[in-house]
Write a protein that holds these residues in place. Structure first.
Motif, PDB file in Angstrom:
ATOM      1  N   VAL A 164       0.621  -1.203  -0.047  1.00 36.43           N
ATOM      2  CA  VAL A 164      -0.038   0.059   0.046  1.00 36.43           C
ATOM      3  C   VAL A 164       0.864   1.323   0.126  1.00 36.43           C
ATOM      4  O   VAL A 164       0.547   2.152  -0.682  1.00 36.43           O
ATOM      5  N   ILE A 165       1.875   1.001   0.821  1.00 37.45           N
ATOM      6  CA  ILE A 165       2.760   2.292   0.936  1.00 37.45           C
ATOM      7  C   ILE A 165       3.266   2.697  -0.635  1.00 37.45           C
ATOM      8  O   ILE A 165       3.309   3.774  -1.137  1.00 37.45           O
ATOM      9  N   THR A 166       3.816   1.548  -1.097  1.00 37.23           N
ATOM     10  CA  THR A 166       4.596   1.802  -2.576  1.00 37.23           C
ATOM     11  C   THR A 166       3.593   1.977  -3.758  1.00 37.23           C
ATOM     12  O   THR A 166       4.069   2.885  -4.585  1.00 37.23           O
ATOM     13  N   LYS A 167       2.560   1.507  -3.635  1.00 29.45           N
ATOM     14  CA  LYS A 167       1.733   1.496  -4.802  1.00 29.45           C
ATOM     15  C   LYS A 167       0.529   2.550  -4.746  1.00 29.45           C
ATOM     16  O   LYS A 167      -0.010   3.051  -5.884  1.00 29.45           O
ATOM     17  N   GLU A 168       0.247   3.193  -3.488  1.00 29.22           N
ATOM     18  CA  GLU A 168      -0.706   3.878  -3.475  1.00 29.22           C
ATOM     19  C   GLU A 168      -0.294   5.373  -2.507  1.00 29.22           C
ATOM     20  O   GLU A 168      -0.534   6.474  -2.908  1.00 29.22           O
ATOM     21  N   VAL A 169       0.495   5.166  -1.252  1.00 27.04           N
ATOM     22  CA  VAL A 169       0.636   6.445  -0.527  1.00 27.04           C
ATOM     23  C   VAL A 169       1.818   7.235  -1.191  1.00 27.04           C
ATOM     24  O   VAL A 169       1.774   8.518  -1.407  1.00 27.04           O
ATOM     25  N   ILE A 170       2.877   6.627  -1.840  1.00 29.08           N
ATOM     26  CA  ILE A 170       3.894   7.446  -2.527  1.00 29.08           C
ATOM     27  C   ILE A 170       3.328   7.916  -3.623  1.00 29.08           C
ATOM     28  O   ILE A 170       3.743   9.200  -3.905  1.00 29.08           O
ATOM     29  N   PRO A 171       2.525   7.556  -4.550  1.00 33.94           N
ATOM     30  CA  PRO A 171       1.859   8.061  -5.663  1.00 33.94           C
ATOM     31  C   PRO A 171       1.312   9.384  -5.167  1.00 33.94           C
ATOM     32  O   PRO A 171       1.245  10.583  -5.662  1.00 33.94           O
ATOM     33  N   ALA A 172       0.376   9.282  -4.052  1.00 38.64           N
ATOM     34  CA  ALA A 172      -0.370  10.318  -3.402  1.00 38.64           C
ATOM     35  C   ALA A 172       0.843  11.548  -3.031  1.00 38.64           C
ATOM     36  O   ALA A 172       0.167  12.793  -3.190  1.00 38.64           O
ATOM     37  N   ILE A 173       1.691  11.196  -2.352  1.00 40.35           N
ATOM     38  CA  ILE A 173       2.618  11.902  -2.144  1.00 40.35           C
ATOM     39  C   ILE A 173       3.252  12.853  -3.315  1.00 40.35           C
ATOM     40  O   ILE A 173       3.496  14.216  -3.341  1.00 40.35           O
ATOM     41  N   ASP A 174       3.488  12.071  -4.313  1.00 35.32           N
ATOM     42  CA  ASP A 174       4.150  12.712  -5.455  1.00 35.32           C
ATOM     43  C   ASP A 174       2.864  13.620  -6.150  1.00 35.32           C
ATOM     44  O   ASP A 174       3.376  14.789  -6.705  1.00 35.32           O
ATOM     45  N   GLU A 175       1.964  13.331  -6.176  1.00 37.84           N
ATOM     46  CA  GLU A 175       0.822  14.325  -6.520  1.00 37.84           C
ATOM     47  C   GLU A 175       0.743  15.491  -5.739  1.00 37.84           C
ATOM     48  O   GLU A 175       0.612  16.645  -6.508  1.00 37.84           O
ATOM     49  N   VAL A 176       1.114  15.530  -4.700  1.00 33.72           N
ATOM     50  CA  VAL A 176       1.130  16.728  -3.364  1.00 33.72           C
ATOM     51  C   VAL A 176       2.391  17.480  -3.945  1.00 33.72           C
ATOM     52  O   VAL A 176       2.491  18.807  -4.011  1.00 33.72           O
ATOM     53  N   ALA A 177       3.511  16.883  -4.482  1.00 33.32           N
ATOM     54  CA  ALA A 177       4.704  17.438  -4.798  1.00 33.32           C
ATOM     55  C   ALA A 177       4.734  18.211  -5.987  1.00 33.32           C
ATOM     56  O   ALA A 177       5.024  19.325  -6.123  1.00 33.32           O
ATOM     57  N   ARG A 178       3.730  17.545  -6.885  1.00 37.97           N
ATOM     58  CA  ARG A 178       3.597  18.104  -8.279  1.00 37.97           C
ATOM     59  C   ARG A 178       2.732  19.275  -8.166  1.00 37.97           C
ATOM     60  O   ARG A 178       3.258  20.329  -8.812  1.00 37.97           O
ATOM     61  N   ARG A 179       1.846  19.350  -7.615  1.00 31.84           N
ATOM     62  CA  ARG A 179       0.747  20.451  -7.344  1.00 31.84           C
ATOM     63  C   ARG A 179       1.687  21.548  -6.650  1.00 31.84           C
ATOM     64  O   ARG A 179       1.233  22.691  -7.100  1.00 31.84           O
ATOM     65  N   ASN A 180       2.335  21.369  -5.786  1.00 30.19           N
ATOM     66  CA  ASN A 180       3.225  22.526  -5.104  1.00 30.19           C
ATOM     67  C   ASN A 180       4.444  22.568  -5.453  1.00 30.19           C
ATOM     68  O   ASN A 180       5.176  23.647  -4.883  1.00 30.19           O
ATOM     69  N   ARG A 181       4.945  22.050  -6.557  1.00 26.71           N
ATOM     70  CA  ARG A 181       6.371  22.176  -6.954  1.00 26.71           C
ATOM     71  C   ARG A 181       7.234  22.191  -5.808  1.00 26.71           C
ATOM     72  O   ARG A 181       7.978  23.008  -5.409  1.00 26.71           O
ATOM     73  N   LEU A 182       7.197  20.872  -4.999  1.00 26.26           N
ATOM     74  CA  LEU A 182       8.002  20.653  -3.798  1.00 26.26           C
ATOM     75  C   LEU A 182       9.149  19.661  -3.992  1.00 26.26           C
ATOM     76  O   LEU A 182       8.860  18.552  -4.869  1.00 26.26           O
ATOM     77  N   GLU A 183      10.068  19.623  -3.153  1.00 27.34           N
ATOM     78  CA  GLU A 183      11.069  18.327  -3.348  1.00 27.34           C
ATOM     79  C   GLU A 183      10.557  17.195  -2.890  1.00 27.34           C
ATOM     80  O   GLU A 183       9.705  17.344  -1.930  1.00 27.34           O
TER      81      GLU A 183
END
Length: 480
Positions: A402-421
């Motif tokens: 769940v961490i690799t397939k769902e949580v991490i992609p969701a964190i990537d989405e937040v990073a993309r939206r906010n242009r964060l590292e």
């Protein structure tokens, strides 16, 4: 309204260059701060607010107050004795006096040559209860950076209490079990959040029994993993203060001096780093995480030009509908009040639990709420989103899939939206020998590797994030 009264320097002890009194009038009484300052050339930047004892009925202003001025000023430490108002059953009166005094010292930092990040509190007997109350109850901006407690009143419970202090402080609520618990300060110590302390007591103190008071506070601090020192002298009773008749007077002064000499505080202009997270950030399973957890080791790597604070809380989720939401914690309020320059967020492990991840549709929205609150701070912090570390076992319904397939992609989405590292901690610990037997939490070696990885990112200037939220492969390698 505040008023200042001045005394000529020639009347003061040798190391005190300035002495004046700040008076704060109230409707029925007056609060006074007796300020003793060393010369600007000798000033270390440290300040101590002193709360004399007296059972919340009177104040021992000399032995537990002004007589200490030479000791502190000779060490370049600004010393302020608080002549606080008596509660007479209203506990908010002395507490507000002490909290406001801490604020006044920090607000006066420039003119008094004080580092606002190096302001401590000292208390004797009932004043020790007041000092420990401010240390455990005050909001972040009014909380001291360290505590010095002499034979402190700690418990408000029936066993071991100092009756006069309890009666005067609690008034009509002295038999209310919830209120007694709230102000029994050994029960209010918070991991990472309660400032480090040193305690001085005599074994033969019958006025304030050591076991239920000073030793109880030390025990709570040690159990929380917070830094704390305890000095117990065979004889001396209660109220020895700075009296030379105390059999261990010079030893006590030497031990206090040594503790102060080894007390390291951040420079006034140090870069503030907030480590936000769950039990992995907190250091669960690591004895004395305050010195061996990943944020503590990060501090050691970054050095004195940085101030790293651990805001990790065990079992917490990013999801606000999770079983233990981080944004409802005191640690989150403290992190915002800290006004950090750099924030490392490492949440998501507990969100992967079955009962929490059923709310996965709100993960990005809740993460955005956290980002928005951080972005609103006047420090405009650099925000780094860290992936959860690998879960080596399926434990407590935490699953790495769940961490690799769902949580991490969701964190990537937040990073993309906010242009964060993004910091990929998931790939950092690959050796199970760096993980505790539960398969979830890093041990001391794993925490060290995390600290090294985070330090490299912090020391590297933030990469330029493209409009689509992506960075080059070279940039990504630098982040890892």
């Amino acid at each position: 309204m505040m008023a200042f009264l001045w005394w000529p320097t020639i009347l003061m002890a040798q190391s005190v260059e300035r002495h004046f009194v700040v008076t704060i009038p109230h409707q029925a009484d007056t609060t006074r701060l007796h300020v003793f300052l060393p010369s600007p050339q000798k000033a270390s930047g440290r300040a101590v607010l002193d709360c004399p004892g007296g059972g919340y009925g009177h104040l021992s202003m000399q032995n537990e107050g002004t007589d200490w001025a030479e000791f502190f000023c000779s060490r370049g430490i600004a010393f302020v004795v608080l002549e606080y108002r008596m509660p007479k059953g209203d506990r908010t009166i002395p507490v507000s006096d002490a909290e406001n005094a801490i604020s006044l010292i920090r607000d006066s930092a420039e003119t008094w040559h004080v580092n606002p990040r190096d302001v401590g509190i000292m208390g004797f007997s009932a004043g020790g209860h007041l000092a420990s109350t401010v240390s455990t109850h005050a909001a972040f901006e009014k909380r001291p950076n360290f505590s010095i407690l002499f034979y402190p009143v700690i418990t408000m419970g029936k066993k071991g209490q100092h009756e006069g202090s309890c009666k005067n402080f609690l008034g009509k609520d002295r038999d209310d079990e919830a209120v007694c618990k709230e102000y029994s300060n050994d029960r209010q110590v918070r991991r990472h959040l309660t400032p480090q302390a040193v305690i001085f007591i005599a074994n033969d103190d019958v006025g304030v029994p050591p076991v239920q008071n000073g030793i109880a506070y030390y025990t709570a601090m040690r159990n929380a993993g917070n830094e704390c020192a305890l000095h117990v002298y065979p004889r001396g009773g209660h109220g020895f203060g700075i009296r030379t008749s105390f059999p261990y007077h010079q030893q006590m002064l030497d031990e206090l001096s040594a503790w102060l000499d080894h007390l390291k505080m951040p420079a006034r202009d140090a870069v503030k780093v907030a480590c936000i997270g769950n039990s992995i950030t907190d250091g669960s399973g690591i004895d004395m995480a305050e010195t061996k957890g990943y944020p503590a080791q990060l501090q050691q790597i970054l050095g004195e030009r940085y101030e790293v604070r651990n805001f990790g809380v065990g079992a917490r989720t990013l999801l606000n509908k999770g079983d233990h939401p981080f944004m409802k914690e005191l640690a989150w309020r403290d992190a915002l009040a800290f006004c950090p320059d750099v924030v490392v967020i490492k949440l998501g492990t507990n969100d992967s639990k079955t009962d929490n991840w059923k709310h996965h549709g709100e993960f990005v929205t809740d993460y955005q709420m956290m980002i928005d609150q951080l972005n609103a701070l006047p420090s405009h912090p650099r925000i780094i989103l860290a992936y959860p570390i690998k879960a080596f076992k399926d434990q407590w319904t935490i699953t790495d899939s769940v961490i690799t397939k769902e949580v991490i992609p969701a964190i990537d989405e937040v990073a993309r939206r906010n242009r964060l590292e993004v910091l990929d901690l998931h790939q950092v610990i690959t050796d199970p020998k760096m993980i505790l037997s539960d398969g979830i939490h890093p041990n001391t070696k794993g925490a060290a590797l995390m600290a090294e990885t985070v330090a490299k990112v912090i020391k590297t200037p933030p990469p330029l994030v493209e409009k689509n939220g992506k960075t080059s492969k070279k940039k990504k390698r630098q982040q890892r």
